[in-house]
Design an enzyme around this catalytic site. Structure first.
Site, PDB file in Angstrom:
ATOM      1  N   CYS A 281      -0.919   6.731   7.039  1.00 63.88           N
ATOM      2  CA  CYS A 281      -2.155   6.238   7.520  1.00 63.88           C
ATOM      3  C   CYS A 281      -1.560   5.586   8.293  1.00 63.88           C
ATOM      4  O   CYS A 281      -0.613   4.262   8.559  1.00 63.88           O
ATOM      5  CB  CYS A 281      -2.595   5.445   6.204  1.00 63.88           C
ATOM      6  SG  CYS A 281      -4.213   4.048   7.527  1.00 63.88           S
TER       7      CYS A 281
ATOM      8  N   ASP B 102     -17.155 -13.901  24.924  1.00 64.37           N
ATOM      9  CA  ASP B 102     -16.435 -13.184  23.486  1.00 64.37           C
ATOM     10  C   ASP B 102     -16.748 -10.833  23.739  1.00 64.37           C
ATOM     11  O   ASP B 102     -17.475 -11.001  22.848  1.00 64.37           O
ATOM     12  CB  ASP B 102     -17.824 -13.510  22.762  1.00 64.37           C
ATOM     13  CG  ASP B 102     -16.780 -12.848  20.850  1.00 64.37           C
ATOM     14  OD1 ASP B 102     -15.622 -12.051  21.124  1.00 64.37           O
ATOM     15  OD2 ASP B 102     -17.482 -13.463  20.251  1.00 64.37           O
TER      16      ASP B 102
ATOM     17  N   CYS C 282       1.047  -0.907   0.310  1.00 62.46           N
ATOM     18  CA  CYS C 282      -0.040   0.226   0.139  1.00 62.46           C
ATOM     19  C   CYS C 282       1.142   1.404  -0.105  1.00 62.46           C
ATOM     20  O   CYS C 282       1.437   1.660   0.802  1.00 62.46           O
ATOM     21  CB  CYS C 282      -1.240  -0.122   1.111  1.00 62.46           C
ATOM     22  SG  CYS C 282      -1.852   1.609   1.443  1.00 62.46           S
TER      23      CYS C 282
ATOM     24  N   GLN D 124     -18.230 -10.086  11.977  1.00 67.88           N
ATOM     25  CA  GLN D 124     -16.883 -10.499  12.133  1.00 67.88           C
ATOM     26  C   GLN D 124     -16.304  -9.480  11.404  1.00 67.88           C
ATOM     27  O   GLN D 124     -17.027  -9.456   9.612  1.00 67.88           O
ATOM     28  CB  GLN D 124     -16.518 -11.742  12.192  1.00 67.88           C
ATOM     29  CG  GLN D 124     -16.408 -11.735  13.015  1.00 67.88           C
ATOM     30  CD  GLN D 124     -15.036 -11.332  14.265  1.00 67.88           C
ATOM     31  OE1 GLN D 124     -14.411 -11.379  13.828  1.00 67.88           O
ATOM     32  NE2 GLN D 124     -15.121 -11.551  15.773  1.00 67.88           N
TER      33      GLN D 124
ATOM     34  N   GLU E 165     -26.024 -10.169  26.086  1.00 71.64           N
ATOM     35  CA  GLU E 165     -25.884  -8.809  25.365  1.00 71.64           C
ATOM     36  C   GLU E 165     -25.650  -7.606  25.584  1.00 71.64           C
ATOM     37  O   GLU E 165     -26.830  -7.526  26.286  1.00 71.64           O
ATOM     38  CB  GLU E 165     -26.431  -9.031  24.280  1.00 71.64           C
ATOM     39  CG  GLU E 165     -26.426  -8.206  23.164  1.00 71.64           C
ATOM     40  CD  GLU E 165     -24.122  -7.568  22.578  1.00 71.64           C
ATOM     41  OE1 GLU E 165     -24.216  -6.664  23.002  1.00 71.64           O
ATOM     42  OE2 GLU E 165     -23.552  -8.648  22.699  1.00 71.64           O
TER      43      GLU E 165
ATOM     44  N   CYS F 179      -8.217   1.901   0.333  1.00 69.17           N
ATOM     45  CA  CYS F 179      -7.326   0.881   1.050  1.00 69.17           C
ATOM     46  C   CYS F 179      -7.678  -0.662   0.545  1.00 69.17           C
ATOM     47  O   CYS F 179      -8.629  -1.134   0.632  1.00 69.17           O
ATOM     48  CB  CYS F 179      -8.299   0.955   2.710  1.00 69.17           C
ATOM     49  SG  CYS F 179      -7.626   0.000   3.602  1.00 69.17           S
TER      50      CYS F 179
ATOM     51  N   CYS G 104      -9.790 -11.027  21.711  1.00 72.57           N
ATOM     52  CA  CYS G 104      -9.083  -9.798  20.325  1.00 72.57           C
ATOM     53  C   CYS G 104      -8.498  -9.174  20.815  1.00 72.57           C
ATOM     54  O   CYS G 104      -6.960  -9.149  20.485  1.00 72.57           O
ATOM     55  CB  CYS G 104     -10.002  -9.560  19.695  1.00 72.57           C
ATOM     56  SG  CYS G 104     -10.658  -8.029  21.238  1.00 72.57           S
TER      57      CYS G 104
ATOM     58  N   CYS H 206      -2.445   0.157   9.235  1.00 75.93           N
ATOM     59  CA  CYS H 206      -1.874  -0.779   9.348  1.00 75.93           C
ATOM     60  C   CYS H 206      -0.179  -1.046   9.210  1.00 75.93           C
ATOM     61  O   CYS H 206       0.868   0.009   9.601  1.00 75.93           O
ATOM     62  CB  CYS H 206      -1.647  -1.591   7.596  1.00 75.93           C
ATOM     63  SG  CYS H 206      -2.579  -1.728   6.752  1.00 75.93           S
TER      64      CYS H 206
END
Length: 366
Positions: free
Chosen positions: A97, A297, A89, A205, A256, A179, A324, A100
């Protein structure tokens, strides 16, 4: 990740600013957060756009003369790692940016670096010595490229309405044409023939291979048996609960925090019970009846003590923790260990190629 990065409040600098100072550094190990650790006159320097074993010239981007650590960007590579590649990129790199942080790394080695981070967090925060392998999942286009997998993308906007991304830890905009992580089409909200209701701005996701990989890992790890009860916490729209119910679990209870997602989960998992509200608060109100299986989660900060204690009070046979953030996972694993639950397996998935992010599924049992 590839969406516009959230700017953080600037850290209070101690002493005269050293921003812009150039340092010649020998780069040390990778660390959690998308940087490597180097040392300058005894001070830790967190360096982005570098690789372990390299010698680089870095420009300080944050810090003061009296700070314990500085942040910096590698702007010149004097001795390159064999794993270094040219970022695909044009917007990736120092002062560009901030989405990443691993585009300068060959994709297979990105996974090795992520595995090292997960292992280090488990060792440091949970006292576990675990061999970690980060698994690829299908969905990159072309396959294995680490590109064009992000099925939901958000751009910032320039004053004239053009697309932009934000610099790392900054509100500053970088105009972009595209992107390279953005997928050519949105992802269907479906898995194994099941269509899931999801709000237009709701969570699903973003990697097209993520739902299948995570559901398979949870089901393989829990090995649900018909008639076992299941509790799905931070349940979203009921992805895991649906397949636990399909495996014969009953009753299935979901909790939730987002009321819209909770309403969708009731329709996505027929016969299950859905509770909307803060997970810790809802669990405190519910009877602490025994439950066979639990899926966690949580958001990036992890489940934390109150939820972990509410889970172990229900004496589940097994818990699947979908995480995560490896540091939050390690902290939660340590909390479970206090109550006699040990991590029996761990799988890690490269759901966010070109970034330092990944997803883990840990199974905990007594």
């Amino acid at each position: 990740m590839s969406r516009p990065s959230r700017a953080r409040a600037p850290r209070r600098v101690r002493g005269a600013s050293v921003v812009g100072r150039r340092l010649e550094l020998d780069v040390g190990p990778v660390a959690h957060g998308g940087f490597c650790v180097a040392r300058h006159e005894g001070r830790a320097v967190f360096v982005r756009h570098a690789l372990p074993g390299e010698r680089v010239v870095a420009t300080v981007t944050e810090g003061g003369a009296d700070d314990r650590f500085w942040r910096a960007d590698a702007v010149e590579v004097l001795t390159a790692s064999p794993h270094r590649v040219t970022p695909p990129c044009p917007y990736a790199g120092p002062d560009a940016c901030g989405g990443c942080d691993l585009q300068h790394v060959a994709v297979p080695h990105q996974r090795e670096l992520k595995a090292a981070v997960v292992a280090e967090q488990l060792r440091r925060l949970a006292g576990l010595d675990v061999a970690v392998v980060v698994e690829p999942v299908p969905g990159d286009t072309p396959a294995g490229s680490g590109l064009h997998w992000r099925t939901r993308q958000r751009y910032a906007r320039t004053p004239d309405g053009g697309r932009a991304m934000r610099k790392h830890r900054s509100h500053d905009l970088v105009p972009v044409e595209e992107c390279l992580l953005e997928a050519p089409a949105p992802a269907p909200h479906s898995l194994h023939g099941v269509e899931f209701e999801v709000a237009a701005d709701g969570f699903w996701q973003v990697h097209p291979g993520a739902p299948e990989a995570l559901v398979a890992a949870v089901l393989d790890g829990l090995a649900p048996r018909p008639g076992e009860s299941a509790l799905d916490l931070f349940a979203g729209v009921g992805l895991f609960a649906r397949f636990l119910a399909d495996a014969g679990c009953t009753p299935v209870v979901m909790v939730e925090g987002d009321r819209t997602a909770s309403a969708h989960s009731e329709r996505n998992v027929p016969g299950a019970t859905a509770h909307a509200g803060d997970v810790a608060t809802v669990l405190a109100r519910m009877p602490a009846d025994p439950v066979d299986l639990v899926v966690l989660d949580p958001p990036r900060e992890g489940a934390k003590r109150q939820v972990v204690e509410a889970v172990v009070a229900r004496r589940p046979r097994a818990v699947a923790h979908v995480a995560c953030d490896p540091a939050a996972l390690a902290r939660d694993v340590a909390l479970f260990a206090v109550h006699g639950y040990r991590m029996t397996s761990l799988r890690a998935f490269d759901l966010f190629p070109m970034t330092h992010h990944l997803e883990c599924v840990a199974i905990l049992a007594t």
